[in-house]
Every structure is written in structure tokens, then in C-alpha cells.
Design an enzyme around this catalytic site. Structure first.
Site, PDB file in Angstrom:
ATOM      1  N   LYS A  58       0.845  -1.202   0.000  1.00  0.00           N
ATOM      2  CA  LYS A  58       0.000   0.000   0.000  1.00  0.00           C
ATOM      3  C   LYS A  58       0.882   1.253   0.000  1.00  0.00           C
ATOM      4  O   LYS A  58       0.605   2.219  -0.708  1.00  0.00           O
ATOM      5  CB  LYS A  58      -0.927  -0.002   1.221  1.00  0.00           C
ATOM      6  CG  LYS A  58      -2.041  -1.042   1.116  1.00  0.00           C
ATOM      7  CD  LYS A  58      -2.876  -1.098   2.389  1.00  0.00           C
ATOM      8  CE  LYS A  58      -3.917  -2.206   2.296  1.00  0.00           C
ATOM      9  NZ  LYS A  58      -4.719  -2.323   3.537  1.00  0.00           N
ATOM     10  N   CYS A  83      -1.617   0.439   6.690  1.00  0.00           N
ATOM     11  CA  CYS A  83      -1.979  -0.623   7.632  1.00  0.00           C
ATOM     12  C   CYS A  83      -2.665  -1.759   6.893  1.00  0.00           C
ATOM     13  O   CYS A  83      -3.170  -1.582   5.791  1.00  0.00           O
ATOM     14  CB  CYS A  83      -3.004  -0.139   8.671  1.00  0.00           C
ATOM     15  SG  CYS A  83      -2.910   1.582   9.086  1.00  0.00           S
ATOM     16  N   ASP A  84      -2.733  -2.873   7.550  1.00  0.00           N
ATOM     17  CA  ASP A  84      -3.576  -3.949   7.046  1.00  0.00           C
ATOM     18  C   ASP A  84      -3.988  -4.801   8.232  1.00  0.00           C
ATOM     19  O   ASP A  84      -3.416  -4.694   9.314  1.00  0.00           O
ATOM     20  CB  ASP A  84      -2.844  -4.798   5.998  1.00  0.00           C
ATOM     21  CG  ASP A  84      -3.855  -5.655   5.241  1.00  0.00           C
ATOM     22  OD1 ASP A  84      -4.628  -5.087   4.442  1.00  0.00           O
ATOM     23  OD2 ASP A  84      -3.900  -6.870   5.455  1.00  0.00           O
ATOM     24  N   GLN A  85      -4.994  -5.614   8.015  1.00  0.00           N
ATOM     25  CA  GLN A  85      -5.458  -6.470   9.106  1.00  0.00           C
ATOM     26  C   GLN A  85      -6.087  -7.729   8.548  1.00  0.00           C
ATOM     27  O   GLN A  85      -6.769  -7.687   7.522  1.00  0.00           O
ATOM     28  CB  GLN A  85      -6.506  -5.731   9.942  1.00  0.00           C
ATOM     29  CG  GLN A  85      -6.977  -6.555  11.147  1.00  0.00           C
ATOM     30  CD  GLN A  85      -8.109  -5.863  11.890  1.00  0.00           C
ATOM     31  OE1 GLN A  85      -9.182  -5.651  11.342  1.00  0.00           O
ATOM     32  NE2 GLN A  85      -7.859  -5.474  13.121  1.00  0.00           N
ATOM     33  N   SER A 120      -1.192  -4.701  11.035  1.00  0.00           N
ATOM     34  CA  SER A 120       0.130  -4.134  10.795  1.00  0.00           C
ATOM     35  C   SER A 120       0.027  -2.627  10.719  1.00  0.00           C
ATOM     36  O   SER A 120      -0.994  -2.080  10.302  1.00  0.00           O
ATOM     37  CB  SER A 120       0.711  -4.655   9.482  1.00  0.00           C
ATOM     38  OG  SER A 120      -0.142  -4.299   8.398  1.00  0.00           O
TER      39      SER A 120
END
Length: 203
Positions: A58, A83-85, A120
Site C-alpha cells: 500500500k 496498515c492492514d489487518q 500491521s
């Protein structure tokens, strides 16, 4: 609190309402940009590696679109947060449900059981190129979730856009959350303490 007058510009590389709210609650002013990446094209064995790789992808997608004034040598640093999840259930990574049926199955699985979120956060200083990222894991334990509650949530639709169809801050779900081992803001997609620390580390 110094966060109200930070000496840097902040870009949140996410279109998530929950992340925007958390960052605003932390006292930051920021702009948002979202990365159009094919998340399914990035696969990793471990959820921790996957969320970090997605946050990096990203950042790579957004960085070329940000214009930073090079001429002013004393320009404020610009920081980008990506971010990521994912949700992990019985060792399996769950992303956003692909259908209402899948969302319903996900929630039935959580009833009387537990799931974990792995989130993250990656902070990139666009002026110096310095980058720091880490992941955070939270375990969530549930009581039984009645079918009519699941029906209502699906009808309303928000769960269809949540990783693993998992939302814990929703008023319909809250009564059925038995225990959260970790921070709620991490489950909502942006762990405050971690974000705060990474911002300091890249400045």
C-alpha cells in the site's frame, strides 16, 4: 499535548472510517489517500508476514502519488501510515467475507469460540525514506451469538467489509464479547500505542 501541533504532515493511507476516527482521537490532523492494490495477489504463509507485506504494498502504491516540495530544505517531514489487518481463526487467515453466506458462517464459528486479529502498521517518512513497521495481535473470546443478531448484522452490511466479518465495537455484538486480550483500537484496525511509537521512530 504536542500531538495537536505536530511538526510534520501526516497522511493516512487508508479509507477505513475506524482508522480515521482512531487517528483523529489521538489528536492528529491528517489527510487520507487510499491504495488501489490487488490484495489477493499478495500471499504469505504467516498472517504476520501477510499484513506487513500488504502495508508495504500500500505504501509503495501511494508514495509515487504524493508530491513533496523538494525546494524547501526545511520542509516539514511528511509521514505516511499504511496498515492492514486479517482475522485468524483456528490457524486460518480470514479476509473480508466474499458473500453474506460466508459472513454468516464466520460469525457462527466465533460463537462460543475465539478469533484473533493481526494488524500491521507501517510508518514511512517520505522525506528521509526512513520506514518502521510492526504487527500487533489481539485475541477475542465470544459468548454464544444468537442467530437473529447475526441476521441483523448481515442485513446492515458493515460486517461484509470487515476482515473476517469481525466487528467487536458494534452495539449488537458488544454484549457477546466475553474477553479481549489486547487493545480494542488494534482490533478496529489501528493500534494507538504502536502507531505513536513508530511515528516517533521515523522522525
Amino acid at each position: 499535548m504536542e500531538a495537536n501541533a505536530p511538526h510534520f504532515k501526516l497522511i493516512l493511507g487508508s479509507s477505513s472510517t475506524a482508522r480515521r476516527k482512531i487517528l483523529a482521537d489521538m489528536g492528529y490532523h491528517f489527510t487520507t489517500m487510499s491504495a488501489d492494490i490487488d490484495e489477493k495477489a499478495i500471499r504469505k504463509e504467516k498472517p504476520e508476514d501477510l499484513v506487513m507485506a500488504l502495508a508495504e504494498a500500500k505504501a509503495e502504491a501511494i508514495i509515487p502519488r504524493v508530491s513533496i516540495g523538494e525546494s524547501e530544505g526545511d520542509a516539514e517531514p511528511t509521514l505516511l501510515i499504511t496498515c492492514d489487518q486479517v482475522v485468524v481463526y483456528e490457524g486460518v487467515v480470514r479476509e473480508k467475507p466474499s458473500s453474506e453466506a460466508e459472513a454468516r458462517q464466520f460469525m457462527k464459528d466465533y460463537a462460543n469460540g475465539h478469533a484473533a486479529t493481526v494488524s500491521s502498521v507501517l510508518v514511512t517518512n517520505l522525506v528521509t525514506g526512513s520506514r518502521r513497521g510492526e504487527w500487533d495481535k489481539v485475541e477475542i473470546y465470544f459468548h454464544d451469538i444468537p442467530d437473529q443478531v447475526i441476521d441483523k448484522l448481515i442485513e446492515e452490511g458493515i460486517v461484509l467489509y470487515a476482515a473476517g466479518g469481525l466487528i467487536i465495537e458494534h452495539p449488537l455484538i458488544l454484549p457477546y464479547v466475553k474477553e479481549v486480550v489486547g487493545s480494542t483500537d488494534s482490533v478496529m484496525g489501528l493500534p494507538k500505542a504502536l502507531t505513536e511509537r513508530l511515528i516517533k521512530e521515523v522522525l
